[in-house]
Design a protein around this motif. Sequence first.
Motif, PDB file in Angstrom:
ATOM      1  N   UNK A  10       0.834  -1.210   0.000  1.00  0.00           N
ATOM      2  CA  UNK A  10       0.000   0.000   0.000  1.00  0.00           C
ATOM      3  C   UNK A  10       0.868   1.260   0.000  1.00  0.00           C
ATOM      4  N   UNK A  11       1.987   1.236   0.713  1.00  0.00           N
ATOM      5  CA  UNK A  11       2.877   2.398   0.707  1.00  0.00           C
ATOM      6  C   UNK A  11       3.483   2.632  -0.675  1.00  0.00           C
ATOM      7  N   UNK A  12       3.566   1.587  -1.483  1.00  0.00           N
ATOM      8  CA  UNK A  12       4.041   1.725  -2.864  1.00  0.00           C
ATOM      9  C   UNK A  12       2.941   2.197  -3.817  1.00  0.00           C
ATOM     10  N   UNK A  13       1.717   2.313  -3.314  1.00  0.00           N
ATOM     11  CA  UNK A  13       0.624   2.800  -4.149  1.00  0.00           C
ATOM     12  C   UNK A  13      -0.492   1.818  -4.381  1.00  0.00           C
ATOM     13  N   UNK A  14      -0.396   0.628  -3.818  1.00  0.00           N
ATOM     14  CA  UNK A  14      -1.472  -0.337  -3.968  1.00  0.00           C
ATOM     15  C   UNK A  14      -2.667   0.005  -3.104  1.00  0.00           C
ATOM     16  N   UNK A  15      -3.845  -0.355  -3.573  1.00  0.00           N
ATOM     17  CA  UNK A  15      -5.072  -0.141  -2.807  1.00  0.00           C
ATOM     18  C   UNK A  15      -5.689  -1.496  -2.514  1.00  0.00           C
ATOM     19  N   UNK A  16      -5.839  -1.798  -1.222  1.00  0.00           N
ATOM     20  CA  UNK A  16      -6.281  -3.121  -0.794  1.00  0.00           C
ATOM     21  C   UNK A  16      -7.769  -3.121  -0.503  1.00  0.00           C
ATOM     22  N   UNK A  17      -8.448  -4.173  -0.978  1.00  0.00           N
ATOM     23  CA  UNK A  17      -9.842  -4.427  -0.636  1.00  0.00           C
ATOM     24  C   UNK A  17      -9.931  -5.826  -0.057  1.00  0.00           C
ATOM     25  N   UNK A  18     -10.556  -5.954   1.095  1.00  0.00           N
ATOM     26  CA  UNK A  18     -10.712  -7.251   1.739  1.00  0.00           C
ATOM     27  C   UNK A  18     -12.161  -7.696   1.603  1.00  0.00           C
ATOM     28  N   UNK A  19     -12.367  -8.862   1.022  1.00  0.00           N
ATOM     29  CA  UNK A  19     -13.705  -9.419   0.858  1.00  0.00           C
ATOM     30  C   UNK A  19     -13.886 -10.541   1.870  1.00  0.00           C
ATOM     31  N   UNK A  20     -14.818 -10.342   2.795  1.00  0.00           N
ATOM     32  CA  UNK A  20     -14.960 -11.295   3.886  1.00  0.00           C
ATOM     33  C   UNK A  20     -13.714 -11.224   4.753  1.00  0.00           C
ATOM     34  N   UNK A  21     -13.297 -12.368   5.240  1.00  0.00           N
ATOM     35  CA  UNK A  21     -12.076 -12.418   6.053  1.00  0.00           C
ATOM     36  C   UNK A  21     -10.946 -13.145   5.348  1.00  0.00           C
ATOM     37  N   UNK A  22     -11.181 -13.555   4.098  1.00  0.00           N
ATOM     38  CA  UNK A  22     -10.165 -14.440   3.520  1.00  0.00           C
ATOM     39  C   UNK A  22      -9.957 -14.268   2.017  1.00  0.00           C
TER      40      UNK A  22
END
Length: 434
Positions: free
Chosen positions: A136-148
């Motif tokens: 994320x610090x490199x520019x990625x955007x994280x999305x978490x679907x559920x817990x896994x």
Amino acid sequence: MASFEVIGGKALKGEIVPQGAKNEALQILCAVLLTDEPVTISNIPDIRDVNKLIELLRDMGVKVGKLASDTYRFQADAVNLDYLDTPEFVAQGRALRGSVMILGPMLARFGKCQLPKPGGDKIGRRPLDTHFVGLEKLGGKLTLEGNDFYRISAEGRLHGAYMLLDEASVTGTANIVMGAVLAEGITTIYNAACEPYLQQLCKMLVRMGAKINGIGSNLLTIEGVERLGGTDHRMLPDMIEIGSFIGLAAMTGSEITIKDCQIQELGLIPDTFRKLGIQLEFRGDDIYVPAQDHYEISTYLDGSILTISDHTWPGLTPDLLSVILVVATQAKGTVLIHQKMFESRLFFVDKLIDMGAQIILCDPHRATVIGLDQRNRLHGITMTSPDIRAGVALLIAALSAEGRSVIENVEQIDRGYQYIDKRLTALGAQIRRL
């Protein structure tokens, strides 16, 4: 499930060559995704986890050619991004811990990746936060679907950043490095892992055209480049196997020569076994372990009980503590084994206690071993391998024990040790796969 039937109590003798390093292979194989040019890798171990990762890469569209029993050529010039949306990909990702290391190269080169929560050993919590925070610090955007299920994407090219990692995670550092080599600008990673296998990855990337300074230290500086080319790479021998064979020789009173060890890359491993009283002789790049009827655990200078614990490199790798614990059961003296990183890795000691070992499990992280000094040999039982490293430790215990043992669920051992039954049989061990 397959099982090993082991008739123990036999001294072994001969030479054995360690396989290529499993933990290096999982990083190096994912790095082929960073270029569309051919990458040839040799000394690849023929083990379940590595073969599953090669299969995953092939199914993602990477061209895979087998040039020899331990050598493959990879070319990721037609990666199929749509495959990441299939149930087959989800099943493969869940079955393999090493699948997490496709995230960095895929994000850097293609701007997106997704992955189910990876599988692997059940040895306690193994969070992936370091991987995602760094990406994320490199520019990625994280999305978490559920817990896994994780999705990560970037708009345009990744960008360099300064980061201080909250833990010196080897796989986390590898993922961030593989993302940073194609990012725009300078990336500085402090508290980076510096294990030999991470150094191998960095050296391979430099041959591919990456600009990385500080290799071998915990401060890496990476100047991103626009593209990487192909290369040839040979992997190190597996330090965990080398340590396992040293422990095997001591426990069974065997004379074994371990060939081509790359001794300069083993860190504290030889000296840790010497603290248990095990004699070792370096013969060039080979390690000769003479037959010993007796070995005695050292104490500290003030006479207090020795503690052996794991730590980030250049400390002792946690993957060998299971073997060291087993070896201590037949030493003279007492040692405290402190497994700091994983809270479930010592739970296999109940099986050793059933075999006659004297062990006090103090808590999930610490066990006190009172060595039997070969006076009371372990005896064979039926047991189940809970994870890769405990599995081979139990195999060593069974080979030293009197009578017949059966180890179930040896697929766990097969995940990390290549043809282990055949290779040890060649030294005189009595092992039969059921």
